[in-house]
Write an enzyme that holds these catalytic residues in place. Structure first.
Site, PDB file in Angstrom:
ATOM      1  N   LYS A  97       0.839  -1.204   0.000  1.00  0.00           N
ATOM      2  CA  LYS A  97       0.000   0.000   0.000  1.00  0.00           C
ATOM      3  C   LYS A  97       0.875   1.255   0.000  1.00  0.00           C
ATOM      4  O   LYS A  97       0.646   2.186  -0.763  1.00  0.00           O
ATOM      5  CB  LYS A  97      -0.944  -0.018   1.219  1.00  0.00           C
ATOM      6  N   ASP A 134     -11.200   2.330   3.787  1.00  0.00           N
ATOM      7  CA  ASP A 134     -11.360   0.875   3.756  1.00  0.00           C
ATOM      8  C   ASP A 134     -12.823   0.490   3.577  1.00  0.00           C
ATOM      9  O   ASP A 134     -13.127  -0.678   3.315  1.00  0.00           O
ATOM     10  CB  ASP A 134     -10.871   0.277   5.090  1.00  0.00           C
ATOM     11  N   GLN A 164      -4.925  -1.510   9.766  1.00  0.00           N
ATOM     12  CA  GLN A 164      -4.721  -2.823   9.151  1.00  0.00           C
ATOM     13  C   GLN A 164      -5.227  -3.917  10.096  1.00  0.00           C
ATOM     14  O   GLN A 164      -4.962  -3.894  11.304  1.00  0.00           O
ATOM     15  CB  GLN A 164      -3.230  -3.024   8.822  1.00  0.00           C
TER      16      GLN A 164
HETATM   17  N1  GUN Z   1      -6.670  -7.169   6.323  1.00  0.00           N
HETATM   18  C1  GUN Z   1      -6.934  -7.933   5.231  1.00  0.00           C
HETATM   19  N2  GUN Z   1      -7.516  -7.202   4.266  1.00  0.00           N
HETATM   20  C2  GUN Z   1      -7.614  -5.942   4.747  1.00  0.00           C
HETATM   21  C3  GUN Z   1      -8.125  -4.734   4.203  1.00  0.00           C
HETATM   22  O1  GUN Z   1      -8.631  -4.653   3.074  1.00  0.00           O
HETATM   23  N3  GUN Z   1      -8.033  -3.656   5.021  1.00  0.00           N
HETATM   24  C4  GUN Z   1      -7.520  -3.717   6.278  1.00  0.00           C
HETATM   25  N4  GUN Z   1      -7.504  -2.610   7.002  1.00  0.00           N
HETATM   26  N5  GUN Z   1      -7.046  -4.825   6.808  1.00  0.00           N
HETATM   27  C5  GUN Z   1      -7.093  -5.935   6.040  1.00  0.00           C
END
Ligand code: GUN
Length: 294
Positions: free
Chosen positions: A52, A119, A96
């Site tokens: 990211k 998100d 996350q």
């Molecule tokens: N953990 C696995 N996929 C995601 C996601 O799309 N966003 C976040 N914040 N955590 C994750």
């Protein structure tokens, strides 16, 4: 059999987003700024967060990675979120997942300002997604819908079976696939660990979306000829033949299932890259006030 390459589609979108951001900034717009809160050092999370942050750099977007040890208290994490909610420099941020067990994930998500929730996990965004009104879509389901659209997969009136009922993928994608629109308009069945006669469901699927996190769970006998498969699984599996000691495995036993498919996403290079670019698209929409007015 068609390979649905999220990697290729992500590259196309990256070019568009990069141009879009440059044009926005040249026109006096604020440079987008994404913050990521990472708690602990889960291997998978480290990898995803790394992707990211690097994607932001490539596309002219600022990013801040805020690390905390897995001993952080829930209240300290909530204060961190409050700081980001009030920080005008930050256009969007994510926490996350997974979080350590002593932290209540839904409490954390609810504390995020929904206007910065890139998100798309906040109850307001989930609710608006369900109503089919403007919102931030969760990144992985958003990425899946873009794959279906780009590769012109017919979804109208199709039998779509979703394996997995997580708040991150299974449940939101089931809502999007049943929406009155395209992609969508499918008849959707959500299967999970308590589903009886699973194979009876999966064998009916015209479109099978698998988000279980169980390597090679779907075998050839579970699907019909001509199915379209979206494999969301990316589990690290020990592999001594690889330099890093592991490989990424999807939820589908690709070697035997792919020949039966009309189209399938590979792992890696399928859904994963689309998740990252979708988060970035949400961040750009946030800075521009495209979803919620500034
Ligand atoms: N953990 C696995 N996929 C995601 C996601 O799309 N966003 C976040 N914040 N955590 C994750």
């Amino acid at each position: 059999m068609q390979i649905l390459s999220g990697k290729e589609l992500s590259r196309i979108i990256q070019t568009q987003v990069k141009e879009d951001v440059a044009e926005w900034v040249a026109g006096g717009g604020k440079q987008p700024h994404l913050a990521v809160i990472l708690v602990g050092n889960d291997g998978g999370s480290e990898t995803y967060v790394g992707h990211k942050v690097r994607m932001c750099e490539r596309l002219g977007i600022k990013s801040s990675l805020i690390r905390h040890s897995d001993g952080i208290s829930e209240s300290a994490l909530l204060s961190e979120i409050e700081k980001l909610n009030n920080d005008e420099e930050i256009d969007g941020f994510i926490v996350q997942l997974p979080l350590p067990k002593h932290i209540e994930v839904n409490k954390v998500i609810a504390a995020i300002d929904y206007r910065k929730d890139v998100d798309g996990f906040h109850p307001i965004n989930i609710g608006r997604m369900t109503q089919n009104t403007p919102c931030f879509l969760p990144a992985t389901p958003y990425g899946i819908m873009q794959i279906l659209e780009h590769y012109k997969i017919d979804t109208q009136g199709k039998e779509c079976v979703v394996l997995g009922r997580s708040n991150i993928v299974g449940r939101p994608v089931s809502i999007l696939m049943s929406n009155n629109g395209y992609p969508g308009n499918a008849t959707v069945t959500v299967c999970h660990s308590r589903t009886k006669n699973l194979k009876e469901h999966t064998r009916k699927a015209d479109i099978l979306i698998v988000a279980l996190g169980i390597p090679e769970f779907v075998t050839a006998d579970m699907v019909k000829e001509g199915v379209v498969i979206i494999d969301v699984g990316t589990t690290r599996v020990a592999d001594d033949t690889r330099k890093r000691g592991y490989r990424l495995s999807g939820d589908v036993k690709y070697s035997e299932v792919a020949p039966k498919c009309s189209a399938i996403t590979p792992v890696p290079g399928g859904v994963g890259p689309m998740t990252v670019i979708s988060l970035i698209k949400n961040t750009v929409r946030a800075v521009k006030g495209e979803v919620y007015e500034k």
